[in-house]
Scaffold this motif. Structure first.
Motif, PDB file in Angstrom:
ATOM      1  N   VAL A 113     -25.093 -12.893  26.025  1.00 22.05           N
ATOM      2  CA  VAL A 113     -23.607 -12.228  26.364  1.00 22.05           C
ATOM      3  C   VAL A 113     -22.922 -12.513  24.920  1.00 22.05           C
ATOM      4  O   VAL A 113     -22.054 -11.724  24.394  1.00 22.05           O
ATOM      5  N   GLY A 114     -23.043 -13.848  24.075  1.00 19.34           N
ATOM      6  CA  GLY A 114     -22.540 -13.989  22.773  1.00 19.34           C
ATOM      7  C   GLY A 114     -22.660 -12.837  21.859  1.00 19.34           C
ATOM      8  O   GLY A 114     -22.162 -12.047  21.192  1.00 19.34           O
ATOM      9  N   ALA A 115     -23.887 -12.673  21.636  1.00 23.20           N
ATOM     10  CA  ALA A 115     -24.639 -11.450  20.557  1.00 23.20           C
ATOM     11  C   ALA A 115     -24.103 -10.056  21.109  1.00 23.20           C
ATOM     12  O   ALA A 115     -23.804  -9.452  20.275  1.00 23.20           O
ATOM     13  N   LEU A 116     -24.209  -9.927  22.177  1.00 24.24           N
ATOM     14  CA  LEU A 116     -23.654  -8.333  22.841  1.00 24.24           C
ATOM     15  C   LEU A 116     -22.207  -8.390  22.588  1.00 24.24           C
ATOM     16  O   LEU A 116     -21.880  -7.162  21.937  1.00 24.24           O
ATOM     17  N   ALA A 117     -21.491  -9.508  22.771  1.00 27.04           N
ATOM     18  CA  ALA A 117     -20.102  -9.344  22.434  1.00 27.04           C
ATOM     19  C   ALA A 117     -19.795  -9.114  21.070  1.00 27.04           C
ATOM     20  O   ALA A 117     -18.754  -8.489  20.711  1.00 27.04           O
ATOM     21  N   GLY A 118     -20.425  -9.785  20.056  1.00 33.25           N
ATOM     22  CA  GLY A 118     -20.165  -9.971  18.794  1.00 33.25           C
ATOM     23  C   GLY A 118     -20.385  -8.607  18.127  1.00 33.25           C
ATOM     24  O   GLY A 118     -19.681  -8.111  17.524  1.00 33.25           O
ATOM     25  N   ALA A 119     -21.616  -7.918  18.883  1.00 34.33           N
ATOM     26  CA  ALA A 119     -22.139  -6.488  18.344  1.00 34.33           C
ATOM     27  C   ALA A 119     -20.968  -5.592  18.821  1.00 34.33           C
ATOM     28  O   ALA A 119     -20.613  -4.571  18.449  1.00 34.33           O
ATOM     29  N   THR A 120     -20.402  -5.753  19.832  1.00 37.23           N
ATOM     30  CA  THR A 120     -19.304  -4.977  20.339  1.00 37.23           C
ATOM     31  C   THR A 120     -18.033  -4.757  19.566  1.00 37.23           C
ATOM     32  O   THR A 120     -17.579  -3.785  19.190  1.00 37.23           O
ATOM     33  N   VAL A 121     -17.676  -5.897  19.014  1.00 35.80           N
ATOM     34  CA  VAL A 121     -16.719  -5.796  18.140  1.00 35.80           C
ATOM     35  C   VAL A 121     -17.159  -5.343  16.925  1.00 35.80           C
ATOM     36  O   VAL A 121     -16.220  -4.560  16.240  1.00 35.80           O
ATOM     37  N   ALA A 122     -17.999  -5.692  16.502  1.00 33.07           N
ATOM     38  CA  ALA A 122     -18.676  -4.983  15.043  1.00 33.07           C
ATOM     39  C   ALA A 122     -18.725  -3.348  15.190  1.00 33.07           C
ATOM     40  O   ALA A 122     -18.371  -2.879  14.364  1.00 33.07           O
ATOM     41  N   PRO A 146     -12.971  -9.295  -1.637  1.00 29.34           N
ATOM     42  CA  PRO A 146     -12.141  -7.889  -1.386  1.00 29.34           C
ATOM     43  C   PRO A 146     -12.616  -6.901  -0.832  1.00 29.34           C
ATOM     44  O   PRO A 146     -11.869  -6.284  -0.127  1.00 29.34           O
ATOM     45  N   TYR A 147     -14.082  -6.618  -0.636  1.00 28.60           N
ATOM     46  CA  TYR A 147     -14.566  -5.461   0.288  1.00 28.60           C
ATOM     47  C   TYR A 147     -15.404  -5.923   1.204  1.00 28.60           C
ATOM     48  O   TYR A 147     -16.564  -5.163   1.594  1.00 28.60           O
ATOM     49  N   ARG A 148     -15.184  -7.251   1.841  1.00 29.96           N
ATOM     50  CA  ARG A 148     -16.091  -7.713   2.809  1.00 29.96           C
ATOM     51  C   ARG A 148     -15.355  -8.441   4.022  1.00 29.96           C
ATOM     52  O   ARG A 148     -14.482  -9.547   3.356  1.00 29.96           O
ATOM     53  N   VAL A 149     -15.460  -7.950   5.003  1.00 28.97           N
ATOM     54  CA  VAL A 149     -14.691  -8.818   6.077  1.00 28.97           C
ATOM     55  C   VAL A 149     -15.991  -9.396   7.022  1.00 28.97           C
ATOM     56  O   VAL A 149     -16.941  -8.696   7.675  1.00 28.97           O
ATOM     57  N   ARG A 150     -15.863 -10.725   7.468  1.00 27.21           N
ATOM     58  CA  ARG A 150     -17.024 -11.330   8.324  1.00 27.21           C
ATOM     59  C   ARG A 150     -16.453 -11.498   9.619  1.00 27.21           C
ATOM     60  O   ARG A 150     -15.197 -11.814   9.690  1.00 27.21           O
ATOM     61  N   ILE A 151     -17.389 -11.138  10.473  1.00 24.22           N
ATOM     62  CA  ILE A 151     -16.808 -11.122  11.953  1.00 24.22           C
ATOM     63  C   ILE A 151     -17.798 -12.106  12.430  1.00 24.22           C
ATOM     64  O   ILE A 151     -18.946 -12.261  12.536  1.00 24.22           O
ATOM     65  N   ALA A 152     -17.065 -13.092  13.093  1.00 25.78           N
ATOM     66  CA  ALA A 152     -17.648 -14.490  13.762  1.00 25.78           C
ATOM     67  C   ALA A 152     -18.303 -14.175  14.967  1.00 25.78           C
ATOM     68  O   ALA A 152     -17.751 -13.368  15.496  1.00 25.78           O
ATOM     69  N   PRO A 153     -19.452 -14.829  15.447  1.00 27.19           N
ATOM     70  CA  PRO A 153     -19.929 -14.301  16.765  1.00 27.19           C
ATOM     71  C   PRO A 153     -18.681 -14.728  17.847  1.00 27.19           C
ATOM     72  O   PRO A 153     -17.975 -15.404  17.425  1.00 27.19           O
ATOM     73  N   CYS A 154     -18.638 -13.773  18.973  1.00 21.80           N
ATOM     74  CA  CYS A 154     -17.537 -13.837  19.800  1.00 21.80           C
ATOM     75  C   CYS A 154     -18.009 -14.440  21.249  1.00 21.80           C
ATOM     76  O   CYS A 154     -19.248 -14.501  21.527  1.00 21.80           O
ATOM     77  N   ALA A 155     -17.072 -14.639  21.955  1.00 25.12           N
ATOM     78  CA  ALA A 155     -17.266 -15.024  23.268  1.00 25.12           C
ATOM     79  C   ALA A 155     -17.125 -13.734  24.187  1.00 25.12           C
ATOM     80  O   ALA A 155     -16.413 -13.013  23.925  1.00 25.12           O
ATOM     81  N   GLY A 156     -17.834 -13.716  25.052  1.00 24.10           N
ATOM     82  CA  GLY A 156     -18.029 -12.449  26.201  1.00 24.10           C
ATOM     83  C   GLY A 156     -18.321 -12.986  27.679  1.00 24.10           C
ATOM     84  O   GLY A 156     -18.734 -14.172  27.838  1.00 24.10           O
ATOM     85  N   GLU A 157     -17.963 -12.020  28.372  1.00 25.61           N
ATOM     86  CA  GLU A 157     -18.588 -12.407  29.687  1.00 25.61           C
ATOM     87  C   GLU A 157     -19.614 -11.224  30.150  1.00 25.61           C
ATOM     88  O   GLU A 157     -19.440  -9.976  29.661  1.00 25.61           O
ATOM     89  N   PRO A 158     -20.389 -11.673  31.200  1.00 25.65           N
ATOM     90  CA  PRO A 158     -21.354 -10.407  31.719  1.00 25.65           C
ATOM     91  C   PRO A 158     -20.459  -9.430  32.266  1.00 25.65           C
ATOM     92  O   PRO A 158     -19.401  -9.609  32.569  1.00 25.65           O
TER      93      PRO A 158
END
Length: 187
Positions: free
Chosen positions: A98-107, A171-183
């Motif tokens: 779920v966490g990986a899927l949530a992070g990939a969704t945000v990405a 300057p040209y890079r944004v880091r997206i941390a792993p996210c929380a999600g729900e099934p």
């Protein structure tokens, strides 16, 4: 590491998915997979296996990629689904990740919101980095506008906006941390 970029070819909605094995035993493999939205221009690509059916959603795109298709045709839909599908294909994510899927969704949403060419790096844990002409505050504003009631539901996961963490790493890079999600079935 998995890298996904948009090429901005006129008349198509395409993404180039470049994957390679990282930290796993065996021979290092590299490759390029192309995903085109049905109805767009799909160039003739000798030597690449083109799918014959239109994939609808992340799970269907991932299935095509796992089946060895090099050029996948997709139906219009969730703009994050191609990035989620790439992670499912490359890292073997399932509904339990779920966490990986949530992070990939945000990405995927962040990548879809860019107007200039850029590249997204997706890690195994769903964290990501967006390289291009991007600023963290602009990406967060774009994302927030897509979350109804602080949630972004997809057929595979629901992402919680309050778990989205972005930082301007360069300057040209944004880091997206792993996210929380729900099934996806939890509402």
């Amino acid at each position: 590491m998995l890298r996904i970029g948009v090429s901005g070819m006129h008349g198509s909605a395409d993404m180039v998915i470049c994957g390679w094995r990282d930290g796993r035993p065996g021979r290092l493999r590299t490759g390029v997979k192309l995903v085109f939205e049905a109805g767009g221009v799909v160039p003739r690509l000798p030597g690449l296996r083109t799918g014959t059916r239109i994939a609808r959603g992340a799970e269907a795109v991932a299935r095509e990629l796992r089946d060895g298709v090099d050029v996948v045709l997709t139906a219009p839909g969730d703009p994050a689904s191609v990035v989620v599908a790439a992670g499912m294909w490359h890292y073997g994510w399932t509904a339990e990740d779920v966490g990986a899927l949530a992070g990939a969704t945000v990405a995927g949403l962040a990548l879809a919101g860019q107007r200039a060419p850029c590249v997204m790096e997706i890690r195994r844990d769903g964290g990501a980095a967006l390289d291009g002409e991007v600023k963290a505050d602009a990406v967060l504003a774009f994302l927030a506008a897509r979350f109804r009631a602080g949630r972004y539901p997809t057929p595979v996961v629901t992402v919680l906006l309050d778990s989205v963490r972005l930082s301007q790493e360069a300057p040209y890079r944004v880091r997206i941390a792993p996210c929380a999600g729900e099934p996806a079935h939890v509402r």
